[in-house]
Design a protein around this motif. Structure first.
Motif, PDB file in Angstrom:
ATOM      1  N   ALA B  21       2.553  16.552  -4.556  1.00  0.00           N
ATOM      2  CA  ALA B  21       3.612  16.951  -5.497  1.00  0.00           C
ATOM      3  C   ALA B  21       4.940  16.472  -4.948  1.00  0.00           C
ATOM      4  CB  ALA B  21       3.634  18.457  -5.686  1.00  0.00           C
ATOM      5  N   THR B  22       5.774  15.946  -5.847  1.00  0.00           N
ATOM      6  CA  THR B  22       7.084  15.454  -5.414  1.00  0.00           C
ATOM      7  C   THR B  22       8.170  16.056  -6.289  1.00  0.00           C
ATOM      8  OG1 THR B  22       6.783  13.535  -6.831  1.00  0.00           O
ATOM      9  CG2 THR B  22       6.240  13.264  -4.511  1.00  0.00           C
ATOM     10  N   VAL B  23       9.284  16.385  -5.647  1.00  0.00           N
ATOM     11  CA  VAL B  23      10.455  16.924  -6.337  1.00  0.00           C
ATOM     12  C   VAL B  23      11.623  16.041  -5.945  1.00  0.00           C
ATOM     13  CG1 VAL B  23      11.973  18.922  -6.563  1.00  0.00           C
ATOM     14  CG2 VAL B  23       9.530  19.258  -6.173  1.00  0.00           C
ATOM     15  N   ALA B  24      12.529  15.750  -6.886  1.00  0.00           N
ATOM     16  CA  ALA B  24      13.642  14.861  -6.551  1.00  0.00           C
ATOM     17  C   ALA B  24      14.942  15.325  -7.188  1.00  0.00           C
ATOM     18  CB  ALA B  24      13.321  13.434  -6.983  1.00  0.00           C
ATOM     19  N   PRO B  32      14.219   3.850  -9.944  1.00  0.00           N
ATOM     20  CA  PRO B  32      13.047   3.208 -10.554  1.00  0.00           C
ATOM     21  C   PRO B  32      11.766   4.042 -10.483  1.00  0.00           C
ATOM     22  CG  PRO B  32      13.616   2.136  -8.483  1.00  0.00           C
ATOM     23  CD  PRO B  32      14.703   3.110  -8.757  1.00  0.00           C
ATOM     24  N   LEU B  33      11.717   5.071  -9.601  1.00  0.00           N
ATOM     25  CA  LEU B  33      10.470   5.820  -9.455  1.00  0.00           C
ATOM     26  C   LEU B  33      10.518   7.164 -10.175  1.00  0.00           C
ATOM     27  CD1 LEU B  33       9.724   5.167  -5.672  1.00  0.00           C
ATOM     28  CD2 LEU B  33       8.981   3.878  -7.664  1.00  0.00           C
ATOM     29  N   SER B  34      11.481   7.334 -11.069  1.00  0.00           N
ATOM     30  CA  SER B  34      11.679   8.645 -11.694  1.00  0.00           C
ATOM     31  C   SER B  34      10.431   9.176 -12.373  1.00  0.00           C
ATOM     32  CB  SER B  34      12.832   8.584 -12.695  1.00  0.00           C
ATOM     33  OG  SER B  34      12.586   7.566 -13.638  1.00  0.00           O
ATOM     34  N   GLU B  35       9.615   8.284 -12.944  1.00  0.00           N
ATOM     35  CA  GLU B  35       8.416   8.746 -13.650  1.00  0.00           C
ATOM     36  C   GLU B  35       7.382   9.330 -12.708  1.00  0.00           C
ATOM     37  OE1 GLU B  35       8.160   8.536 -17.083  1.00  0.00           O
ATOM     38  OE2 GLU B  35      10.270   8.016 -16.813  1.00  0.00           O
ATOM     39  N   ILE B 265      13.253   3.491  -3.650  1.00  0.00           N
ATOM     40  CA  ILE B 265      13.591   4.722  -4.372  1.00  0.00           C
ATOM     41  C   ILE B 265      14.847   4.614  -5.231  1.00  0.00           C
ATOM     42  CG2 ILE B 265      14.913   5.777  -2.501  1.00  0.00           C
ATOM     43  CD1 ILE B 265      13.386   8.418  -3.346  1.00  0.00           C
ATOM     44  N   TYR B 266      15.698   3.643  -4.928  1.00  0.00           N
ATOM     45  CA  TYR B 266      16.928   3.518  -5.714  1.00  0.00           C
ATOM     46  C   TYR B 266      17.009   2.143  -6.369  1.00  0.00           C
ATOM     47  CZ  TYR B 266      18.802   7.636  -3.242  1.00  0.00           C
ATOM     48  OH  TYR B 266      19.019   8.883  -2.732  1.00  0.00           O
ATOM     49  N   ASN B 267      17.736   2.087  -7.501  1.00  0.00           N
ATOM     50  CA  ASN B 267      18.045   0.789  -8.106  1.00  0.00           C
ATOM     51  C   ASN B 267      19.131   0.106  -7.299  1.00  0.00           C
ATOM     52  OD1 ASN B 267      16.391   0.772 -10.424  1.00  0.00           O
ATOM     53  ND2 ASN B 267      17.751   2.243 -11.417  1.00  0.00           N
ATOM     54  N   SER B 268      19.153  -1.215  -7.391  1.00  0.00           N
ATOM     55  CA  SER B 268      20.141  -1.951  -6.601  1.00  0.00           C
ATOM     56  C   SER B 268      21.565  -1.689  -7.091  1.00  0.00           C
ATOM     57  CB  SER B 268      19.851  -3.452  -6.635  1.00  0.00           C
ATOM     58  OG  SER B 268      19.673  -3.859  -7.974  1.00  0.00           O
ATOM     59  N   ASP B 269      21.727  -1.159  -8.298  1.00  0.00           N
ATOM     60  CA  ASP B 269      23.093  -0.917  -8.775  1.00  0.00           C
ATOM     61  C   ASP B 269      23.552   0.519  -8.532  1.00  0.00           C
ATOM     62  OD1 ASP B 269      22.245  -0.657 -12.336  1.00  0.00           O
ATOM     63  OD2 ASP B 269      21.541   0.398 -10.563  1.00  0.00           O
ATOM     64  N   GLN B 270      22.724   1.325  -7.867  1.00  0.00           N
ATOM     65  CA  GLN B 270      23.157   2.685  -7.560  1.00  0.00           C
ATOM     66  C   GLN B 270      24.022   2.647  -6.303  1.00  0.00           C
ATOM     67  OE1 GLN B 270      18.993   4.479  -8.125  1.00  0.00           O
ATOM     68  NE2 GLN B 270      20.318   6.170  -8.735  1.00  0.00           N
ATOM     69  N   PRO B 271      25.037   3.552  -6.218  1.00  0.00           N
ATOM     70  CA  PRO B 271      25.961   3.508  -5.071  1.00  0.00           C
ATOM     71  C   PRO B 271      25.341   4.111  -3.814  1.00  0.00           C
ATOM     72  CG  PRO B 271      26.549   5.317  -6.528  1.00  0.00           C
ATOM     73  CD  PRO B 271      25.380   4.623  -7.175  1.00  0.00           C
ATOM     74  N   CYS B 281      12.348  10.781   2.044  1.00  0.00           N
ATOM     75  CA  CYS B 281      12.311   9.431   1.472  1.00  0.00           C
ATOM     76  C   CYS B 281      10.881   8.895   1.485  1.00  0.00           C
ATOM     77  CB  CYS B 281      13.254   8.516   2.249  1.00  0.00           C
ATOM     78  SG  CYS B 281      13.479   6.905   1.495  1.00  0.00           S
ATOM     79  N   SER B 282      10.276   8.831   2.691  1.00  0.00           N
ATOM     80  CA  SER B 282       8.915   8.312   2.778  1.00  0.00           C
ATOM     81  C   SER B 282       7.941   9.265   2.085  1.00  0.00           C
ATOM     82  CB  SER B 282       8.504   8.117   4.240  1.00  0.00           C
ATOM     83  OG  SER B 282       8.824   9.265   4.993  1.00  0.00           O
ATOM     84  N   ALA B 283       8.238  10.559   2.086  1.00  0.00           N
ATOM     85  CA  ALA B 283       7.331  11.534   1.477  1.00  0.00           C
ATOM     86  C   ALA B 283       7.248  11.356  -0.039  1.00  0.00           C
ATOM     87  CB  ALA B 283       7.773  12.960   1.815  1.00  0.00           C
ATOM     88  N   VAL B 284       8.395  11.324  -0.723  1.00  0.00           N
ATOM     89  CA  VAL B 284       8.319  11.268  -2.187  1.00  0.00           C
ATOM     90  C   VAL B 284       7.819   9.917  -2.680  1.00  0.00           C
ATOM     91  CG1 VAL B 284      10.121  13.016  -2.434  1.00  0.00           C
ATOM     92  CG2 VAL B 284      10.711  10.622  -2.716  1.00  0.00           C
ATOM     93  N   VAL B 285       8.139   8.855  -1.946  1.00  0.00           N
ATOM     94  CA  VAL B 285       7.652   7.545  -2.371  1.00  0.00           C
ATOM     95  C   VAL B 285       6.143   7.451  -2.148  1.00  0.00           C
ATOM     96  CG1 VAL B 285       7.776   5.057  -1.951  1.00  0.00           C
ATOM     97  CG2 VAL B 285       9.870   6.401  -2.012  1.00  0.00           C
ATOM     98  N   THR B 286       5.673   7.950  -0.982  1.00  0.00           N
ATOM     99  CA  THR B 286       4.241   7.891  -0.684  1.00  0.00           C
ATOM    100  C   THR B 286       3.458   8.814  -1.609  1.00  0.00           C
ATOM    101  OG1 THR B 286       4.704   7.432   1.631  1.00  0.00           O
ATOM    102  CG2 THR B 286       2.497   8.220   1.106  1.00  0.00           C
ATOM    103  N   TYR B 287       3.874  10.078  -1.679  1.00  0.00           N
ATOM    104  CA  TYR B 287       3.089  11.061  -2.418  1.00  0.00           C
ATOM    105  C   TYR B 287       3.231  10.922  -3.924  1.00  0.00           C
ATOM    106  CZ  TYR B 287       2.693  13.231   2.194  1.00  0.00           C
ATOM    107  OH  TYR B 287       2.449  13.466   3.521  1.00  0.00           O
ATOM    108  N   GLY B 288       4.231  10.171  -4.358  1.00  0.00           N
ATOM    109  CA  GLY B 288       4.392   9.927  -5.794  1.00  0.00           C
ATOM    110  C   GLY B 288       3.858   8.553  -6.159  1.00  0.00           C
ATOM    111  N   HIS B 289       4.695   7.557  -5.953  1.00  0.00           N
ATOM    112  CA  HIS B 289       4.403   6.195  -6.379  1.00  0.00           C
ATOM    113  C   HIS B 289       3.178   5.584  -5.710  1.00  0.00           C
ATOM    114  CE1 HIS B 289       5.107   2.008  -7.478  1.00  0.00           C
ATOM    115  NE2 HIS B 289       5.125   1.694  -6.198  1.00  0.00           N
ATOM    116  N   ILE B 290       3.107   5.645  -4.375  1.00  0.00           N
ATOM    117  CA  ILE B 290       2.023   4.942  -3.662  1.00  0.00           C
ATOM    118  C   ILE B 290       0.679   5.579  -3.973  1.00  0.00           C
ATOM    119  CG2 ILE B 290       1.081   4.426  -1.370  1.00  0.00           C
ATOM    120  CD1 ILE B 290       3.918   3.852  -0.442  1.00  0.00           C
ATOM    121  N   VAL B 291       0.628   6.919  -3.984  1.00  0.00           N
ATOM    122  CA  VAL B 291      -0.624   7.607  -4.331  1.00  0.00           C
ATOM    123  C   VAL B 291      -1.040   7.235  -5.759  1.00  0.00           C
ATOM    124  CG1 VAL B 291      -1.445   9.915  -4.971  1.00  0.00           C
ATOM    125  CG2 VAL B 291      -0.555   9.501  -2.683  1.00  0.00           C
ATOM    126  N   SER B 292      -0.065   7.153  -6.655  1.00  0.00           N
ATOM    127  CA  SER B 292      -0.362   6.777  -8.044  1.00  0.00           C
ATOM    128  C   SER B 292      -0.941   5.368  -8.126  1.00  0.00           C
ATOM    129  CB  SER B 292       0.926   6.888  -8.863  1.00  0.00           C
ATOM    130  OG  SER B 292       0.792   6.237 -10.086  1.00  0.00           O
TER     131      SER B 292
END
Lengths: 149, 337, 116
Positions: B21-24, B32-35, B265-271, B281-292
């Motif tokens: 489970a990921t919370v952001a 880009p990984l909001s979904e 985790i971020y778009n290139s145009d985000q500040p 950082c590694s947790a939400v990307v791994t447990y969200g996007h990579i697991v998916s």
């Protein structure tokens, strides 16, 4: 044979990967914003002299107080840090930067209470300016006084 | 099961990630990984009174959502392994008092996600627990006020700085089969290559990532081609090219398979300056996007090397340099029969 | 003309600060502390008053002016009271600035919430 990324060479090797700040652009931004803040200060001074009849010397205090009030409010509205990312020294060097340092620290530590949080942390960032200003003024003052005797 | 090579643990009893489970936070929700996030907040305070409570809410919701998704109750979880960036791991501990799950606190800075996953897997593999949750969180404001400056302070950040992400990620690990298998973990050593700028953590952490990835490949007798993806936690846009070149100097080419969670985790145009960082950082990307991606079969074998910078503000003021560490975990896709 | 010089001198002092930040890689606290000491030293050589006469707010608004005011107040009281005058006068001219910063900082902290 020593390699580029060995421990002793690493720091040097890595320099080429670190983007250099655009010094010229940063200086231009600092110059413009810093200059504009001083222009606002000049306008305030003229206002206090013209409207309230202060002398040039006496107008310095309300000018400083007004700039500090504006800066504290901009800090509270969450705007000053955005300006500062753009202006760098242009917003840090004027007295407004001093006010931002005090206000932002006080505001941040509100969650620790008014006494220990706000009161105790207010000078976290601005303290060194007050300390070094006071210590150097003391030393220079004593020396100058002795020379004048 | 057991030790392989110098620093690697092989989990032969079949350890799986059953659920994640990921919370952001608001900025991450615009990335880009909001979904891929289970829950997002559009308010950095998460409707709480202060920053620390906000981060605690994120961690708690991440763990509770993970347990719910696995169709379990909180009292059916044998162990939680958790860590965060705050002094005394307060986010993890104060969340644990609400959850009432036995807890092992871990601190690895931004490497905590894989540190907790590795140890959770080892304990499950050895049979000390039937299941365990590995969790971690970070919050932009709590990190700023502890490590750097008050959040409204006007300090100009350089382009090499990274942005601590606001989020929480958890994974439920057990021997119950699922599509995501935890194959192995490599425990890192602390490396210090004399870098001392806390506004450029990327280049400080590269030596740790290099050492752990290199050791992992040697221990497993593998090459980068054996992986679809070798992802680092938060080396950022500064550290990533350094890592690739540093590994190339040793004859290991990860160019085709490397990515960095802080860049994903971020778009290139985000500040966000040089990219995202933080325990989550590694947790939400791994447990969200990579697991998916693993579940969908778009990835088959991934090495996640979470990287952490082990300094503190006091150490920096005492003119110390920044030691770093990286822990790696391999996730593979299993076809369920 | 006053405004032009205020803009140029004030901006110029900020540029020196920016160079210290970017090239010397000093922290803002280090830069501002050295500026305030510089202000005090320049006033010690009676130079800062000349700058103020010339540049107006361009010299009174930057934090260097804080150092100048600290010394100026101290010297004024030293004339009348000797050594102890340094201690009596040091915060006299800067009182409005420090008091306002504390008051407004406090009030903003009470009524606002940090936005991150």
């Amino acid at each position: 044979m020593s390699k580029k990324f060995d421990k002793q060479n690493y720091k040097n090797t890595v320099k080429s990967y670190q983007p250099k700040p655009n010094l010229f652009l940063n200086c231009v931004k600092a110059f413009i914003i810093g200059g504009l803040i001083c222009v606002v200060g000049q306008a305030l001074t003229d206002f206090y002299i013209g409207v309230f009849g202060y002398s040039e010397k006496d107008a310095a205090s309300p000018t400083a107080a007004t700039l500090i009030l504006i800066s504290s409010l901009l800090t509270g509205f969450g705007v000053y840090d955005k300006l500062a990312q753009f202006a760098g020294a242009g917003s840090a060097v004027p007295i407004t930067g001093f006010a931002n340092a005090i206000t932002s620290a006080a505001l941040e530590h509100k969650s620790e209470g008014l006494v220990l949080g706000v009161g105790g942390n207010m000078f976290k960032l601005a303290g060194s300016v007050i300390v070094y200003g006071t210590v150097s003024a003391y030393l220079v003052g004593i020396i100058r006084y002795l020379i004048m005797q | 099961m057991g030790k392989l090579g110098k620093q690697t643990w092989i989990f032969e009893n079949q350890v799986y990630i059953n659920e994640t489970a990921t919370v952001a936070g608001p900025m991450e929700a615009q990335g880009p990984l909001s979904e891929t996030f289970d829950i997002t907040f559009d308010d950095l305070h998460c409707h709480e009174d202060n920053w620390e409570k906000a981060e605690r809410k994120i961690l708690q919701q991440s763990i509770q959502t993970c347990i719910q998704k696995a169709r379990l109750q909180t009292d059916q979880i044998d162990l939680m392994l958790s860590g965060d960036l705050l002094n005394q791991n307060v986010t993890s501990n104060y969340a644990a008092r609400t959850l009432s799950i036995p807890i092992l606190n871990m601190f690895g800075a931004c490497s905590t996600s894989m540190e907790t996953l590795a140890v959770a897997s080892a304990l499950v593999d050895a049979g000390f627990v039937n299941n365990a949750i590995a969790a971690t969180s970070s919050h932009n404001a709590t990190a700023e006020r502890q490590f750097r400056y008050p959040t409204e302070y006007g300090g100009q950040k350089p382009a090499t700085a990274t942005t601590t992400i606001t989020g929480g990620g958890s994974a439920l690990v057990s021997q119950k089969p699922s599509t995501i298998r935890v194959e192995a973990a490599t425990i890192g050593k602390v490396m210090d290559y004399q870098m001392g700028d806390p506004f450029d953590m990327g280049s400080a952490m590269v030596p740790a990532a290099y050492d752990t990835i290199k050791t992992h490949l040697a221990d497993m007798g593998r090459s980068p081609d054996d992986y679809d993806l070798i992802v680092t936690g938060d080396l950022s846009s500064i550290g990533s090219p350094i890592l690739k070149d540093m590994m190339k100097e040793d004859g290991i080419n990860i160019d085709d398979v490397h990515n960095d969670c802080g860049l994903m985790i971020y778009n290139s145009d985000q500040p966000v300056f040089a990219g995202g960082s933080g325990t989550a950082c590694s947790a939400v990307v791994t447990y969200g996007h990579i697991v998916s991606e693993l579940r969908k079969g778009r990835l088959n074998r991934v090495l996640i090397a979470a990287t952490g910078s082990l300094h503190s503000p006091t150490m920096i003021q005492q003119k110390e340099t920044m030691p770093s560490i990286a822990h790696g975990v391999v996730l593979t896709r299993e076809e369920l029969s | 003309m006053d405004y032009l010089w205020a803009f140029l001198v004030g901006g110029g002092i900020c540029v020196i600060g920016q160079i210290l930040l970017d090239v010397a890689k000093l922290t803002p606290a280090h830069v501002l502390s050295s500026f305030v000491v510089t202000g005090a030293v320049l006033d010690g050589f009676s130079l800062y008053d000349k700058l103020i006469k010339f540049a107006g707010a361009g010299a009174t608004v930057p934090i260097t002016s804080f150092g100048h005011s600290l010394l100026h107040g101290a010297m004024k009281q030293a004339e009348d009271h000797g050594f102890i005058g340094v201690a009596i006068g040091i915060f006299q001219l800067t009182s409005a600035g420090i008091a306002s910063a504390i008051l407004f900082g406090f009030l903003v902290a009470v009524f606002f919430k940090p936005k991150g």
